[in-house]
Write a protein that holds these residues in place. Structure first.
Motif, PDB file in Angstrom:
ATOM      1  N   ALA A 132       0.852  -1.205   0.000  1.00  0.00           N
ATOM      2  CA  ALA A 132       0.000   0.000   0.000  1.00  0.00           C
ATOM      3  C   ALA A 132       0.882   1.248   0.000  1.00  0.00           C
ATOM      4  O   ALA A 132       0.619   2.216  -0.713  1.00  0.00           O
ATOM      5  N   HIS A 133       1.964   1.216   0.770  1.00  0.00           N
ATOM      6  CA  HIS A 133       2.843   2.388   0.814  1.00  0.00           C
ATOM      7  C   HIS A 133       3.579   2.570  -0.515  1.00  0.00           C
ATOM      8  O   HIS A 133       3.772   3.700  -0.976  1.00  0.00           O
ATOM      9  N   ALA A 178       2.363   1.818  -3.447  1.00  0.00           N
ATOM     10  CA  ALA A 178       1.391   2.416  -4.376  1.00  0.00           C
ATOM     11  C   ALA A 178       1.301   3.924  -4.132  1.00  0.00           C
ATOM     12  O   ALA A 178       1.273   4.711  -5.088  1.00  0.00           O
ATOM     13  N   ARG A 179       1.318   4.333  -2.850  1.00  0.00           N
ATOM     14  CA  ARG A 179       1.263   5.781  -2.539  1.00  0.00           C
ATOM     15  C   ARG A 179       2.515   6.484  -3.060  1.00  0.00           C
ATOM     16  O   ARG A 179       2.443   7.557  -3.649  1.00  0.00           O
ATOM     17  N   ARG A 180       3.667   5.840  -2.851  1.00  0.00           N
ATOM     18  CA  ARG A 180       4.927   6.471  -3.311  1.00  0.00           C
ATOM     19  C   ARG A 180       4.939   6.624  -4.826  1.00  0.00           C
ATOM     20  O   ARG A 180       5.496   7.572  -5.361  1.00  0.00           O
ATOM     21  N   ARG A 181       4.338   5.682  -5.524  1.00  0.00           N
ATOM     22  CA  ARG A 181       4.336   5.762  -6.996  1.00  0.00           C
ATOM     23  C   ARG A 181       3.456   6.914  -7.488  1.00  0.00           C
ATOM     24  O   ARG A 181       3.657   7.431  -8.566  1.00  0.00           O
ATOM     25  N   GLN A 182       2.470   7.297  -6.665  1.00  0.00           N
ATOM     26  CA  GLN A 182       1.564   8.408  -7.042  1.00  0.00           C
ATOM     27  C   GLN A 182       2.204   9.778  -6.808  1.00  0.00           C
ATOM     28  O   GLN A 182       1.778  10.762  -7.398  1.00  0.00           O
ATOM     29  N   GLU A 183       3.190   9.811  -5.882  1.00  0.00           N
ATOM     30  CA  GLU A 183       3.729  11.111  -5.467  1.00  0.00           C
ATOM     31  C   GLU A 183       4.499  11.785  -6.593  1.00  0.00           C
ATOM     32  O   GLU A 183       5.187  11.123  -7.362  1.00  0.00           O
ATOM     33  N   TYR A 210      12.939   3.093   0.149  1.00  0.00           N
ATOM     34  CA  TYR A 210      11.925   2.939  -0.907  1.00  0.00           C
ATOM     35  C   TYR A 210      12.447   3.485  -2.233  1.00  0.00           C
ATOM     36  O   TYR A 210      12.380   2.826  -3.265  1.00  0.00           O
TER      37      TYR A 210
END
Ligand code: HEM
Length: 395
Positions: A187-188, A190-195, A204
């Motif tokens: 989940a983290h 996926a969030r990092r890929r959006q940033e 990471y």
């Protein structure tokens, strides 16, 4: 003689070092319930260095499924074969490189100070050096290096106690999305890929930007290696820090010696790693028949590698059972293994050990055990046993 390095009784009675000395003298390669047990430093060095004959295979640990059934990108670093092992390992080395650790020093120190603030404020004067100090430090530091929020540290500690950290496949009906550790890291990710914008140069980012043979790592491989960092780095380091605290608690003269001469702290750290090795044994599997110390091992045999025994080998160390701060070459031990699987987190563990001891010596004038408490033996593979102590703050 059959020796079982995983005998649960060792956690109760302590590691039987006298038996190990007898095994080293009489039967250095002896049977174990899993296959063979190696007790002497010489054979152990051969085993750790000959990586094509003795392969690391974590499925020897009962919780993990057979390596042959695991997809390539779900193999933990130790299980990956060369040459890919070396390439993935370079990423770990970069995550835990000295220049990264240099920037982390003040965070480790602040963390130790914050934890000690709480321990010194304990109302009845009894503070828990394991649960309140040694246990949280490695989780807080690793979550920081990964760029995760502080609450991640709480999860690392829970996973390392409840057994889910070792799972790699979904448990039907329980967690169809995979083990909690993988869901959390996924989940983290996926969030990092959006940033957007400049991301911090943390663990990471290192894994997300990495390429091996021109290919980026898959999400599954990134999550797998993050999981392995927690598996390999949290329990080991908290055991090590607890050993450091435990020994200071029961040896006030050692406490005073180190408080008066801080230059001895690095020797204390190394002698603890040698004498009370946090990882007493590791596992290998043979890929061909081989003779060791006159014993014929067959292809496919399991081999238990007694690192803790090698570190007490009388052929390598003078007074091996004596805890000494004046060893000529204090780092000459196998607590972090040897060869191409040698621990990439050793410098981080040493930084945490050094800081935890220094901050304690800065803030605590003396400490003593609590009467009536049953303390675990040393060295010990700790569960969640408390190490309560009465602390007196420095004026
Ligand atoms: C005092 C603390 C620690 C001890 C005693 C320790 C001990 C070891 C040992 C003995 C090995 C070799 C195992 C083998 O050859 O089978 C190893 C490997 C490893 N350690 Fe540590 N370790 C510690 C802390 C850490 C930390 C803090 C990390 C990272 C966060 C870490 C990550 C790893 C990894 C990834 C490997 C596998 C390397 C490979 O297979 O190439 N360890 N450790």
């Amino acid at each position: 003689m059959i020796f079982d390095p995983r005998d649960p009784q060792h956690a109760v009675d302590g590691v039987p070092f006298e038996t190990l000395a007898r095994i080293r003298a009489e039967e250095p390669v002896c049977p174990s319930p899993q296959g063979w047990f190696l007790s002497r430093r010489d054979e152990i060095m051969t085993c750790l260095e000959e990586v094509t004959t003795f392969i690391a295979d974590l499925s020897g640990m009962s919780e993990l499924s057979d390596r042959a059934e695991v997809p390539e990108d779900e193999l933990f670093l130790s299980e990956i074969e060369e040459p890919r092992h070396g390439r993935v390992r370079r990423l770990y080395n970069s995550c835990f490189a000295r220049h990264r650790l240099a920037k982390l020093g003040s965070f480790v120190e602040d963390t130790c100070n914050r934890l000690l603030d709480r321990l010194l404020a304990a109302e009845d004067g009894a503070a828990d050096l394991h649960i309140g100090y040694a246990m949280p430090i490695p989780s807080l530091v690793l979550s920081r290096m990964m760029g995760l929020p502080t609450e991640a540290a709480q999860r690392f500690m829970e996973w390392s106690l409840d057994g889910t950290l070792m799972q790699r496949t979904p448990t039907p009906g329980v967690d169809p999305g995979g083990p909690p550790v993988q869901q959390y890291f996924g989940a983290h990710l996926a969030r990092r890929r959006q940033e957007s914008g400049e991301a911090p140069k943390d663990v990471y980012r290192t894994l997300m930007e990495a390429e091996i043979d021109g290919q980026p790592l898959s999400d599954r491989e990134i999550v797998t290696q993050l999981q392995f960092m927690v598996m390999a780095g949290v329990h080991t380091t908290r055991t090590f820090l607890t050993h450091l605290m435990h020994r200071l608690l029961f040896h006030p003269e050692l406490f005073r010696t180190l408080a008066e001469d801080r230059s001895l702290v690095p020797n204390y750290i190394e002698e603890s790693l040698r004498h009370d090795s946090p990882v007493q044994s590791t596992t290998r599997r043979t890929t061909r028949g081989i003779e060791l110390a006159g014993v014929k091992l067959a292809s496919g045999d399991w081999v238990e590698v007694g690192l803790g025994s090698a570190n007490r080998d009388e052929r390598a160390y003078e007074d091996p059972d004596v805890f000494r701060l004046d060893r000529e070459d204090p780092r000459d031990h196998l607590a972090f293994g040897a060869g191409s699987h040698i621990c990439p987190g050793a410098a981080l563990a040493r930084l945490e050990g050094q800081t935890a001891v220094e901050v304690l010596l800065d803030r605590v004038a003396e400490m003593s055990p609590v009467e009536g408490v049953q303390y675990p033996p040393l060295p010990s593979s700790l569960s969640d046993l408390p190490i309560p102590a009465r602390l007196v703050a420095r004026a």
